[in-house]
Design a protein around this motif. Structure first.
Motif, PDB file in Angstrom:
ATOM      1  N   LEU A 144       0.842  -1.199   0.000  1.00 41.79           N
ATOM      2  CA  LEU A 144       0.000   0.000   0.000  1.00 41.79           C
ATOM      3  C   LEU A 144       0.882   1.256   0.000  1.00 41.79           C
ATOM      4  N   THR A 145       1.967   1.188   0.777  1.00 46.86           N
ATOM      5  CA  THR A 145       2.878   2.344   0.813  1.00 46.86           C
ATOM      6  C   THR A 145       3.384   2.669  -0.578  1.00 46.86           C
ATOM      7  N   VAL A 146       3.862   1.623  -1.260  1.00 52.16           N
ATOM      8  CA  VAL A 146       4.412   1.842  -2.600  1.00 52.16           C
ATOM      9  C   VAL A 146       3.329   2.381  -3.528  1.00 52.16           C
ATOM     10  N   ASN A 177      -1.054   5.051   7.153  1.00 51.91           N
ATOM     11  CA  ASN A 177      -0.425   3.786   6.818  1.00 51.91           C
ATOM     12  C   ASN A 177       0.930   3.663   7.519  1.00 51.91           C
ATOM     13  N   ILE A 178       1.710   4.713   7.458  1.00 51.61           N
ATOM     14  CA  ILE A 178       2.990   4.722   8.179  1.00 51.61           C
ATOM     15  C   ILE A 178       2.757   4.466   9.653  1.00 51.61           C
ATOM     16  N   PHE A 179       1.798   5.187  10.189  1.00 54.62           N
ATOM     17  CA  PHE A 179       1.544   5.127  11.615  1.00 54.62           C
ATOM     18  C   PHE A 179       1.185   3.697  12.030  1.00 54.62           C
ATOM     19  N   VAL A 180       0.197   3.140  11.355  1.00 54.45           N
ATOM     20  CA  VAL A 180      -0.287   1.816  11.723  1.00 54.45           C
ATOM     21  C   VAL A 180       0.820   0.768  11.575  1.00 54.45           C
ATOM     22  N   CYS A 181       1.513   0.827  10.409  1.00 54.48           N
ATOM     23  CA  CYS A 181       2.576  -0.159  10.170  1.00 54.48           C
ATOM     24  C   CYS A 181       3.673  -0.037  11.204  1.00 54.48           C
ATOM     25  N   SER A 182       4.052   1.209  11.492  1.00 49.85           N
ATOM     26  CA  SER A 182       5.172   1.395  12.403  1.00 49.85           C
ATOM     27  C   SER A 182       4.820   0.928  13.799  1.00 49.85           C
ATOM     28  N   ASP A 227       2.688  -1.246  14.577  1.00 46.64           N
ATOM     29  CA  ASP A 227       2.596  -2.684  14.471  1.00 46.64           C
ATOM     30  C   ASP A 227       3.963  -3.347  14.642  1.00 46.64           C
ATOM     31  N   ARG A 228       4.936  -2.804  13.922  1.00 47.92           N
ATOM     32  CA  ARG A 228       6.268  -3.407  13.945  1.00 47.92           C
ATOM     33  C   ARG A 228       7.051  -3.004  15.187  1.00 47.92           C
ATOM     34  N   LEU A 229       6.738  -1.831  15.657  1.00 48.48           N
ATOM     35  CA  LEU A 229       7.554  -1.276  16.741  1.00 48.48           C
ATOM     36  C   LEU A 229       7.576  -2.208  17.950  1.00 48.48           C
ATOM     37  N   VAL A 269      12.419   7.998  11.305  1.00 48.81           N
ATOM     38  CA  VAL A 269      12.117   8.567   9.984  1.00 48.81           C
ATOM     39  C   VAL A 269      10.604   8.649   9.791  1.00 48.81           C
ATOM     40  N   HIS A 270       9.936   7.568  10.125  1.00 48.11           N
ATOM     41  CA  HIS A 270       8.489   7.551   9.937  1.00 48.11           C
ATOM     42  C   HIS A 270       7.803   8.565  10.845  1.00 48.11           C
ATOM     43  N   LEU A 271       8.355   8.687  12.070  1.00 44.53           N
ATOM     44  CA  LEU A 271       7.820   9.703  12.977  1.00 44.53           C
ATOM     45  C   LEU A 271       7.953  11.086  12.352  1.00 44.53           C
ATOM     46  N   LEU A 280      13.630   2.472  -1.978  1.00 46.70           N
ATOM     47  CA  LEU A 280      14.213   2.017  -0.717  1.00 46.70           C
ATOM     48  C   LEU A 280      13.294   1.022  -0.014  1.00 46.70           C
ATOM     49  N   HIS A 281      11.986   1.309  -0.032  1.00 45.12           N
ATOM     50  CA  HIS A 281      11.059   0.372   0.615  1.00 45.12           C
ATOM     51  C   HIS A 281      11.001  -0.946  -0.115  1.00 45.12           C
ATOM     52  N   ALA A 282      11.000  -0.860  -1.450  1.00 47.08           N
ATOM     53  CA  ALA A 282      10.944  -2.104  -2.215  1.00 47.08           C
ATOM     54  C   ALA A 282      12.148  -2.964  -1.870  1.00 47.08           C
ATOM     55  N   MET A 312      14.224  -2.667   0.941  1.00 45.33           N
ATOM     56  CA  MET A 312      14.391  -3.046   2.334  1.00 45.33           C
ATOM     57  C   MET A 312      13.274  -3.963   2.824  1.00 45.33           C
ATOM     58  N   MET A 313      12.078  -3.766   2.293  1.00 44.86           N
ATOM     59  CA  MET A 313      10.960  -4.559   2.814  1.00 44.86           C
ATOM     60  C   MET A 313      10.619  -5.742   1.933  1.00 44.86           C
ATOM     61  N   ARG A 314      10.681  -5.549   0.614  1.00 48.57           N
ATOM     62  CA  ARG A 314      10.252  -6.620  -0.276  1.00 48.57           C
ATOM     63  C   ARG A 314      11.439  -7.386  -0.823  1.00 48.57           C
TER      64      ARG A 314
HETATM   65  C1  HEM Z   1       6.413   9.163   2.948  1.00 50.05           C
HETATM   66  C2  HEM Z   1       7.240   8.364   3.331  1.00 50.05           C
HETATM   67  C3  HEM Z   1       7.149   6.979   3.909  1.00 50.05           C
HETATM   68  C4  HEM Z   1       6.113   6.107   4.029  1.00 50.05           C
HETATM   69  C5  HEM Z   1       4.697   6.336   3.614  1.00 50.05           C
HETATM   70  C6  HEM Z   1       6.620   4.922   4.641  1.00 50.05           C
HETATM   71  C7  HEM Z   1       5.870   3.797   4.954  1.00 50.05           C
HETATM   72  C8  HEM Z   1       6.386   2.611   5.389  1.00 50.05           C
HETATM   73  C9  HEM Z   1       5.638   1.456   5.677  1.00 50.05           C
HETATM   74  C10 HEM Z   1       4.135   1.365   5.579  1.00 50.05           C
HETATM   75  C11 HEM Z   1       6.494   0.484   6.037  1.00 50.05           C
HETATM   76  C12 HEM Z   1       6.188  -0.948   6.323  1.00 50.05           C
HETATM   77  C13 HEM Z   1       5.714  -1.286   7.616  1.00 50.05           C
HETATM   78  C14 HEM Z   1       5.322  -2.723   7.619  1.00 50.05           C
HETATM   79  O1  HEM Z   1       4.667  -3.203   6.700  1.00 50.05           O
HETATM   80  O2  HEM Z   1       5.653  -3.353   8.587  1.00 50.05           O
HETATM   81  C15 HEM Z   1       7.791   1.018   5.996  1.00 50.05           C
HETATM   82  C16 HEM Z   1       8.922   0.336   6.325  1.00 50.05           C
HETATM   83  C17 HEM Z   1      10.169   0.870   6.254  1.00 50.05           C
HETATM   84  N1  HEM Z   1      10.483   2.159   5.876  1.00 50.05           N
HETATM   85 FE1  HEM Z   1       9.215   3.611   5.406  1.00 50.05          FE
HETATM   86  N2  HEM Z   1       7.936   5.079   4.866  1.00 50.05           N
HETATM   87  C18 HEM Z   1       8.271   6.330   4.425  1.00 50.05           C
HETATM   88  C19 HEM Z   1       9.494   6.913   4.456  1.00 50.05           C
HETATM   89  C20 HEM Z   1      10.633   6.209   4.717  1.00 50.05           C
HETATM   90  C21 HEM Z   1      11.922   6.749   4.554  1.00 50.05           C
HETATM   91  C22 HEM Z   1      12.240   8.159   4.119  1.00 50.05           C
HETATM   92  C23 HEM Z   1      12.776   5.758   4.870  1.00 50.05           C
HETATM   93  C24 HEM Z   1      14.248   5.805   4.812  1.00 50.05           C
HETATM   94  C25 HEM Z   1      15.003   6.315   5.641  1.00 50.05           C
HETATM   95  C26 HEM Z   1      12.026   4.607   5.238  1.00 50.05           C
HETATM   96  C27 HEM Z   1      12.577   3.403   5.621  1.00 50.05           C
HETATM   97  C28 HEM Z   1      11.838   2.301   5.911  1.00 50.05           C
HETATM   98  C29 HEM Z   1      12.425   1.050   6.334  1.00 50.05           C
HETATM   99  C30 HEM Z   1      13.906   0.764   6.510  1.00 50.05           C
HETATM  100  C31 HEM Z   1      11.379   0.177   6.558  1.00 50.05           C
HETATM  101  C32 HEM Z   1      11.480  -1.238   7.079  1.00 50.05           C
HETATM  102  C33 HEM Z   1      11.103  -1.208   8.518  1.00 50.05           C
HETATM  103  C34 HEM Z   1      11.264  -2.492   9.229  1.00 50.05           C
HETATM  104  O3  HEM Z   1      12.100  -3.298   8.862  1.00 50.05           O
HETATM  105  O4  HEM Z   1      10.534  -2.645  10.212  1.00 50.05           O
HETATM  106  N3  HEM Z   1      10.700   4.924   5.144  1.00 50.05           N
HETATM  107  N4  HEM Z   1       7.715   2.330   5.592  1.00 50.05           N
END
Ligand code: HEM
Lengths: 466, 279
Positions: free
Chosen positions: A5-7, A68-73, A75-77, A155-157, B236-238, B240-242
């Protein structure tokens, strides 16, 4: 709520954003109509394309992204939290043994000696160390930067903070503008984009405006000297230039434009001009005695002229008056009623104090010399400027800036720091000990490999040095 | 010699460096690679000297400012940073093939800056809005980011070419770093670039707030930099996460760099405020 969803959201925001860069935003409806024709105009209008970044659907996407960020984060946090704040980090020896890349060397010293040499070195470089006996000898585990696993959440915060700050700004903040002629004071502004008048609760006076130019004609500096008045009392004075605004009570006041005042010969403007509220001073000179009397008056108030010379009433002030087809600039007009005579209309040009002498009456009247200052603050009437100020209030800015800082720190942690764990296994031999160094990190595995190599070299030095 | 002359000469030195690197790649002579490296170092030195000289000249003209205020100056800065970052990578990886894909970008940027009729190399005085330390920080960080993305772009092209040659039959590709190394380097460059792009957007926002009282106003340039940021964030998300890597990441990185180019050059082509006559 997921990365998928994020992508999808990130890409749809990116794609839809393009529309607003191709179709200019917030223009005149008539221009849109002309450019796109009726059908497209109506369609775009319904979709709010002409102000799309503030449209409900775009804001909805932004809010969705943040949620979405909030809920996912969150969740994982909870899982990450447990890992980060574990009391006794556990090490799994077999995991290290199974790593494909390990560094090995041998040392001439017995096990205990090596342990004695290694331990202080390792604990200096790592935050946590632990020694364990193994089936073949012993093992030193060490790790550092466990907390960097929280980097992503910062970052998400920060993204959440940015949106929150933006929201606070759009609810409680506003942008406005105001033009202030030099020497004048305003207490309200017009807000952007709806043009409503908004009172400030204090007054801004423009003491002076200056523009300077380079030799090539490009502007060098716009400078306004402003004073804030509270209940008529000056409380704060500052020169503002572009990039150096004035801050007062949560308002920011920016230098944004300037202009020359409309030319003097504009009758419409003149009509709106008002008398100074404290009145003006007139000079009455008696022909007989040669004496001059200064008398302060306001429009409509009859003045008894001394020496029994009659009555005078000021009728109006004109920004631009005419005398036999000639423009004579600013002037006052009044009615003089000599004792026992007929009332006559009197013209008193501000710039020609001797004008009324030509009438050859028993009294000659002029506007006192300092009076023009009141009508026309500043100096030379041809050079009178107004300054264009932008006045904003945005209580969300602090939240946004906090978000900025958190984002930079968070990105740095996320990208360039990792939770690193190493294992130094010492295997007891008959004469020599064998040392195996291995390590893992949650990110940047290649970089970790280099680090393990370096650590191994350092330990080898410690081993075989004196 | 004035700074413009020095920078024109630098352009040719970069051209020569690109030529040597390409020749080194095709003919596999180590000497050519070393020549490329030294030429690139000389070029970078000339680039830095030109930058400093231009700075000094502006003070001599009485309109002193850091030379980061227009298209010409930012392209000069971009080329310099790109070559320096590349040289660091070359030292770290001990592989000078990447130079054949990185230095041509610096050469093209410099050549465009020097020759394009739309770009003036005159030192101009700063208009009031540009007099801000935030602007200097903004330009430096943005272009550090862009330089990193440009190198990532070069690496992606190399990666895409390399990974098609599964058997390793092509002698031209045999000297490339291994595909996983290219992939990892690309990722490193993107993280570096993303950090600086973020700082660049942030400092730009702070500048806008001090100059105009609004940190974000969705103007086309801002919007396009945000689009670029989103594309790289997606990447980056693709990854790191996928667990995406390789080809898909390479394509995303290329799209990201296209967005960078558009942010910098293309935005000026968009219909502006005045394209509807009397607005
Ligand atoms: C508008 C910006 C962003 C959105 C909407 C977003 C959203 C998300 C979401 C939804 C997840 C997945 C949570 C899950 O499914 O458990 C995630 C994971 C992650 N995001 Fe972002 N993110 C954003 C910006 C960033 C940025 C700027 C970074 C880079 C510094 C980043 C780094 C990561 C990483 C490393 C993860 C993996 C987290 C983990 O392993 O638990 N994100 N992000």
């Amino acid at each position: 709520m997921s990365v998928k969803l994020t992508v999808v959201l990130l890409l749809s925001i990116a794609l839809t954003s393009i529309v607003g860069t191709i179709i200019p935003q917030n223009q005149n409806p008539a221009d849109y109509f002309r450019a796109y024709g009726e059908f497209l105009y109506r369609l775009f209008d319904v979709l709010n394309i002409f102000d799309m970044y503030h449209s409900w659907w775009f804001q909805f996407l932004l809010v969705l992204l943040t949620m979405n960020i909030f809920v996912c984060s969150i969740d994982r946090l909870s899982a990450t939290w447990k890992i980060v704040f574990a009391k006794n980090p556990s090490f799994n020896l077999s995991r290290f043994r199974n790593l494909s890349q390990k560094e090995t060397f041998s040392g001439n010293h017995p096990l205990t000696e090596l342990k004695k040499r290694y331990e202080p070195f390792i604990s200096k470089h790592f935050g946590y160390t632990k020694v364990e006996e193994t089936d073949k000898g012993l093992c030193i585990f060490a790790e550092k930067w466990r907390w960097t696993r929280l980097g992503v959440y910062t970052v998400h915060l920060s993204v959440i903070l940015l949106l929150l700050g933006g929201l606070i700004g759009s609810i409680f903040g506003f942008q406005g503008y105001v033009n202030i002629p030099e020497g004048e004071t305003v207490d309200s502004i017009r807000t952007f984009p709806n043009g409503k008048i908004r009172s400030l609760g204090f007054e801004i006076k423009c003491n002076d405006f200056n523009v300077s130019f380079y030799d090539n004609g490009a502007p060098k500096e716009y400078r306004s000297s402003l004073t804030i008045f509270e209940k008529g009392r000056p409380v704060y004075t500052k020169d503002i230039i572009v990039n150096d605004p004035m801050k007062y009570k949560g308002y920011s006041i920016f230098q944004s434009s300037y202009g020359k005042m409309a030319p003097e010969a504009n009758p419409k403007k003149a009509a709106t001009f008002e008398m100074p509220s404290d009145g003006i001073t007139l000079n009455f000179t008696s022909r007989q005695s040669g004496k001059t009397y200064k008398i302060k008056t306001v429009i409509g108030k009859p003045v008894d002229i001394p020496e029994g010379l009659g009555k005078f009433v000021l009728l109006e002030y004109r920004k631009s008056a005419e005398f036999i087809g000639q423009n004579i600039g600013e002037a006052c007009i009044g009615i003089l009623t000599p004792k026992g005579g007929k009332p006559v209309e009197i013209l008193l040009p501000l710039h020609f104090p001797n004008f009324d002498r030509m009438r050859k009456g028993r009294v000659f009247i002029s506007v006192d010399a300092q009076a023009p200052e009141k009508f026309n603050p500043g100096s030379n009437p041809a050079e009178r400027y107004y300054t264009g100020l932008q006045v904003t209030k945005d209580p969300g800015v602090f939240v946004v800036y906090a978000g900025f800082i958190v984002m930079i720190i968070g990105c740095f942690i996320t990208f360039f720091m990792s939770h690193q764990r190493v294992c130094i296994e010492i295997i007891k031999g008959k004469t020599k000990s064998k040392v195996i160094v291995s390590g893992t990190a949650n990110k940047n595995k290649m970089g970790m490999h280099q680090k393990v190599k370096k650590l191994s070299d350092q330990l080898a030095d410690l081993t075989n040095g004196s | 010699m004035n700074s413009s002359n020095l920078l024109s000469i630098t352009t040719f030195i970069y051209g020569a460096a690109a030529f040597f690197y390409l020749a080194h790649w095709v003919f596999k002579k180590d000497l050519l690679g070393r020549l490329g490296t030294w030429t690139a170092i000389i070029g970078a030195a000339g680039n830095i000297a030109g930058f400093i000289l231009r700075w000094v000249e502006s003070y001599q003209m009485g309109i002193g400012h850091v030379p980061l205020s227009n298209m010409y100056e930012s392209l000069v800065f971009f080329s310099g940073t790109l070559v320096i970052i590349y040289l660091i990578i070359e030292r770290k990886t001990q592989n000078s093939i990447i130079g054949a894909f990185a230095t041509p970008i610096a050469f093209l940027a410099m050549a465009y800056a020097s020759m394009s009729p739309n770009i003036s190399d005159r030192i101009q005085p700063l208009i009031p809005a540009l007099k801000s330390n935030w602007l200097i920080a903004h330009v430096i960080t943005c272009f550090l980011g862009y330089a990193a993305f440009a190198i990532a772009f070069g690496l992606c092209i190399m990666y895409l070419v390399k990974q098609r040659d599964v058997q390793g039959t092509s002698s031209l590709l045999s000297s490339f770093p291994k595909a996983i190394v290219l992939d990892e380097l690309n990722h490193q460059m993107i993280m570096f670039g993303f950090l600086f792009l973020s700082i660049g957007i942030i400092t730009g926002a702070v500048w806008a707030n001090s100059a105009w009282g609004s940190y974000w106003s969705w103007d086309p340039k801002e919007t396009w930099s945000l689009i670029t940021w989103f594309i790289y964030a997606t990447l980056l998300h693709a990854r790191m996460m996928r667990g995406w890597y390789g080809k898909r990441i390479a394509y995303l990185s290329i799209i990201g760099f296209m967005a960078v180019l558009f942010t910098y050059f293309g935005v000026n082509l968009l219909p502006g405020l005045h394209s509807y006559g009397s607005v």
